[in-house]
Design a protein around this motif. Structure first.
Motif, PDB file in Angstrom:
ATOM      1  N   PRO A 153       3.828 -34.628 -22.611  1.00 55.97           N
ATOM      2  CA  PRO A 153       4.325 -33.172 -22.197  1.00 55.97           C
ATOM      3  C   PRO A 153       6.007 -33.132 -22.454  1.00 55.97           C
ATOM      4  CG  PRO A 153       4.242 -34.278 -20.066  1.00 55.97           C
ATOM      5  CD  PRO A 153       3.472 -35.697 -20.492  1.00 55.97           C
ATOM      6  N   ARG A 154       6.317 -34.418 -23.590  1.00 59.69           N
ATOM      7  CA  ARG A 154       7.686 -33.634 -23.733  1.00 59.69           C
ATOM      8  C   ARG A 154       7.800 -33.601 -25.454  1.00 59.69           C
ATOM      9  NH1 ARG A 154       7.501 -37.257 -22.820  1.00 59.69           N
ATOM     10  NH2 ARG A 154       7.326 -37.396 -20.644  1.00 59.69           N
ATOM     11  N   ALA A 155       8.979 -33.289 -26.115  1.00 60.37           N
ATOM     12  CA  ALA A 155       9.385 -33.971 -27.101  1.00 60.37           C
ATOM     13  C   ALA A 155      10.351 -34.826 -27.296  1.00 60.37           C
ATOM     14  CB  ALA A 155       9.745 -32.912 -28.660  1.00 60.37           C
ATOM     15  N   LEU A 156      10.145 -35.687 -28.213  1.00 61.95           N
ATOM     16  CA  LEU A 156      11.662 -36.757 -28.002  1.00 61.95           C
ATOM     17  C   LEU A 156      12.322 -36.478 -29.116  1.00 61.95           C
ATOM     18  CD1 LEU A 156      10.204 -39.429 -25.744  1.00 61.95           C
ATOM     19  CD2 LEU A 156      12.145 -38.060 -24.873  1.00 61.95           C
ATOM     20  N   GLY A 157      12.401 -35.997 -30.029  1.00 57.89           N
ATOM     21  CA  GLY A 157      13.063 -36.083 -31.188  1.00 57.89           C
ATOM     22  C   GLY A 157      11.544 -35.636 -32.666  1.00 57.89           C
ATOM     23  N   ASN A 158      10.291 -36.204 -32.404  1.00 59.80           N
ATOM     24  CA  ASN A 158       9.733 -36.371 -33.225  1.00 59.80           C
ATOM     25  C   ASN A 158       9.111 -34.727 -34.037  1.00 59.80           C
ATOM     26  OD1 ASN A 158      10.394 -38.889 -33.951  1.00 59.80           O
ATOM     27  ND2 ASN A 158       9.165 -40.138 -34.095  1.00 59.80           N
ATOM     28  N   ARG A 159       8.620 -34.478 -32.724  1.00 54.03           N
ATOM     29  CA  ARG A 159       8.562 -32.746 -32.850  1.00 54.03           C
ATOM     30  C   ARG A 159       8.974 -32.024 -31.480  1.00 54.03           C
ATOM     31  NH1 ARG A 159       5.306 -35.984 -35.112  1.00 54.03           N
ATOM     32  NH2 ARG A 159       3.241 -36.319 -35.603  1.00 54.03           N
ATOM     33  N   SER A 269      10.664 -28.500 -26.689  1.00 55.80           N
ATOM     34  CA  SER A 269       9.538 -29.008 -27.726  1.00 55.80           C
ATOM     35  C   SER A 269       9.033 -28.157 -29.313  1.00 55.80           C
ATOM     36  CB  SER A 269       8.778 -29.279 -26.813  1.00 55.80           C
ATOM     37  OG  SER A 269       8.504 -28.207 -26.543  1.00 55.80           O
ATOM     38  N   PHE A 270       8.167 -28.924 -29.716  1.00 58.10           N
ATOM     39  CA  PHE A 270       8.641 -28.049 -31.061  1.00 58.10           C
ATOM     40  C   PHE A 270       7.050 -26.948 -31.000  1.00 58.10           C
ATOM     41  CE2 PHE A 270       7.069 -27.647 -36.794  1.00 58.10           C
ATOM     42  CZ  PHE A 270       7.227 -26.727 -35.999  1.00 58.10           C
ATOM     43  N   ASN A 271       6.834 -26.116 -29.868  1.00 60.06           N
ATOM     44  CA  ASN A 271       5.533 -25.320 -30.075  1.00 60.06           C
ATOM     45  C   ASN A 271       5.810 -23.918 -29.699  1.00 60.06           C
ATOM     46  OD1 ASN A 271       6.879 -26.758 -27.405  1.00 60.06           O
ATOM     47  ND2 ASN A 271       4.728 -25.192 -26.474  1.00 60.06           N
ATOM     48  N   ARG A 272       5.131 -23.264 -29.721  1.00 58.27           N
ATOM     49  CA  ARG A 272       5.267 -21.774 -29.229  1.00 58.27           C
ATOM     50  C   ARG A 272       4.909 -21.891 -27.778  1.00 58.27           C
ATOM     51  NH1 ARG A 272       5.966 -17.312 -31.781  1.00 58.27           N
ATOM     52  NH2 ARG A 272       4.520 -15.853 -31.402  1.00 58.27           N
ATOM     53  N   GLU A 274       3.160 -21.371 -24.027  1.00 57.98           N
ATOM     54  CA  GLU A 274       1.892 -21.448 -24.104  1.00 57.98           C
ATOM     55  C   GLU A 274       0.925 -22.179 -25.084  1.00 57.98           C
ATOM     56  OE1 GLU A 274      -0.067 -18.539 -21.959  1.00 57.98           O
ATOM     57  OE2 GLU A 274       0.795 -18.790 -19.764  1.00 57.98           O
ATOM     58  N   GLU A 275       0.944 -23.286 -26.434  1.00 55.42           N
ATOM     59  CA  GLU A 275       0.691 -23.956 -27.120  1.00 55.42           C
ATOM     60  C   GLU A 275       1.129 -24.967 -26.724  1.00 55.42           C
ATOM     61  OE1 GLU A 275       1.491 -22.480 -31.103  1.00 55.42           O
ATOM     62  OE2 GLU A 275      -0.257 -20.516 -30.610  1.00 55.42           O
ATOM     63  N   PRO A 276       0.152 -25.982 -27.458  1.00 59.79           N
ATOM     64  CA  PRO A 276       0.029 -26.931 -27.091  1.00 59.79           C
ATOM     65  C   PRO A 276       1.172 -27.835 -28.284  1.00 59.79           C
ATOM     66  CG  PRO A 276      -1.627 -27.167 -27.653  1.00 59.79           C
ATOM     67  CD  PRO A 276      -1.080 -25.893 -27.856  1.00 59.79           C
ATOM     68  N   ILE A 277       1.786 -28.322 -27.937  1.00 57.55           N
ATOM     69  CA  ILE A 277       2.924 -29.600 -28.739  1.00 57.55           C
ATOM     70  C   ILE A 277       2.403 -30.098 -30.094  1.00 57.55           C
ATOM     71  CG2 ILE A 277       5.146 -31.224 -29.616  1.00 57.55           C
ATOM     72  CD1 ILE A 277       5.532 -31.353 -26.387  1.00 57.55           C
ATOM     73  N   VAL A 278       2.819 -28.556 -31.340  1.00 64.30           N
ATOM     74  CA  VAL A 278       2.156 -29.272 -32.598  1.00 64.30           C
ATOM     75  C   VAL A 278       2.121 -30.665 -33.061  1.00 64.30           C
ATOM     76  CG1 VAL A 278       3.283 -27.249 -33.979  1.00 64.30           C
ATOM     77  CG2 VAL A 278       4.891 -29.842 -34.149  1.00 64.30           C
ATOM     78  N   CYS A 279       1.226 -31.112 -33.349  1.00 68.54           N
ATOM     79  CA  CYS A 279       0.680 -32.342 -34.163  1.00 68.54           C
ATOM     80  C   CYS A 279       0.584 -32.914 -35.590  1.00 68.54           C
ATOM     81  CB  CYS A 279      -0.613 -32.567 -32.926  1.00 68.54           C
ATOM     82  SG  CYS A 279      -0.718 -34.298 -33.365  1.00 68.54           S
ATOM     83  N   SER A 280       0.321 -32.038 -36.420  1.00 70.60           N
ATOM     84  CA  SER A 280      -0.483 -32.528 -37.307  1.00 70.60           C
ATOM     85  C   SER A 280       0.712 -31.163 -38.418  1.00 70.60           C
ATOM     86  CB  SER A 280      -1.558 -31.510 -38.046  1.00 70.60           C
ATOM     87  OG  SER A 280      -1.898 -30.431 -37.544  1.00 70.60           O
TER      88      SER A 280
END
Length: 308
Positions: A153-159, A269-272, A274-280
């Protein structure tokens, strides 16, 4: 809600209730850890489960005199616990978790197709890392989508969403752009060779720090240089980045530090909200557009707000 306990809580502000809850949590869990270190003689602590998404609690555990080292399983929640059960059932031997870049990845053609469908103008810079670093140095806010998605549940540079760390008001305006709550703090990414200079106590939780799962106190030098990444209690939750962990992301950080003299970038993290981190790529493009960020580095391509 007619219970007398809740009526008592109504006398206090949400901040006071949150602070009291945090204090009681830290006291209870630290007492538990101290007890079992004394009982077992084992002073190397492994933590898992959703309670250890609480990075302040993790800091308190690592600072206990009885604890020699602390490791936090990086998917600290319901997504990580089943993996522990599966590993135990398989009788898997203990091993260091070397990477969290375990999720889906997309080809350059798949990314280009989504950019085309979205009618976004893209370039393919010869040195993308340097161009992104220069945009960040100018104060632009950039989103990065590259390689395999992070596990946990966190971004490490790729998202990730990246921004300079030296604006103490970044919490207000960047949370607004991302449609997040105003009190949500941001974390820094720091080069591994620089981190010991800025974060006392790093040696007891150095592996956890690679995956942004604990806080550390910050030195005065770091607080001065990167106030946007420092919490109100003068701590930070860093991602300590080694070159071999993510060479392209490391180069962005390296070029940014060289251009500005600043020791870190904010990495959120790359998300708005209450949305999940972006995947695609499709997720990334939609979130980037709605968040009104300045630049999108997606695979080998760069998209700028003014050009799209």
């Amino acid at each position: 809600m007619d219970d007398p306990f809740y009526k008592e809580l109504s006398r206090w502000s949400r901040e006071e209730v949150a602070a009291a809850t945090q204090t009681v949590l830290e006291e209870a869990v630290c007492a538990l850890v101290d007890h079992w270190v004394a009982e077992t003689g084992v002073a190397d602590i492994a933590l898992c489960g959703g309670i250890h998404a609480n990075v302040k609690l993790n800091q308190r555990i690592s600072e206990l005199p009885a604890v020699d080292s602390m490791w936090v399983f990086p998917h600290m929640g319901d997504g990580g616990l089943p993996l522990g059960a599966a590993l135990a059932a398989a009788n898997a031997p203990p091993a260091t978790l070397e990477t969290l870049y375990l999720g889906p990845r997309y080809t350059d053609n798949e990314i280009a197709r989504e950019l085309h469908l979205a009618h976004l103008k893209k370039t393919r810079p010869e040195d993308l890392a340097k161009e992104v670093a220069n945009l960040l140095a100018q104060g632009k806010v950039g989103a990065r989508f590259d390689g395999a998605m992070e596990y946990g549940p966190r971004a490490l540079g790729n998202r990730s969403v990246l921004v300079r760390p030296d604006d103490p008001k970044v919490n207000d305006w960047l949370n607004d752009r991302l449609d997040r709550s105003e009190f949500m703090p941001f974390a820094p990414v720091v080069r591994a060779e620089d981190a010991p200079t800025f974060f006392p106590g790093l040696d007891k939780a150095s592996q956890a720090a690679r995956f942004m799962t604990t806080c550390f106190p910050c030195t005065p030098a770091f607080r001065k240089a990167a106030p946007g990444a420092v919490h109100v209690d003068d701590t930070a939750r860093p991602q300590v980045l080694r070159r071999e962990d993510n060479p392209d992301f490391y180069r962005i950080l390296e070029e940014f530090c060289s251009a500005t003299g600043l020791p870190a970038l904010i990495n959120t993290s790359f998300n708005r909200h209450e949305e999940p981190i972006v995947c695609s790529p499709h997720n990334a493009i939609r979130s980037w557009r709605e968040s009104e960020l300045d630049a999108l580095a997606i695979g080998p391509y760069l998209v700028l707000r003014d050009a799209s």
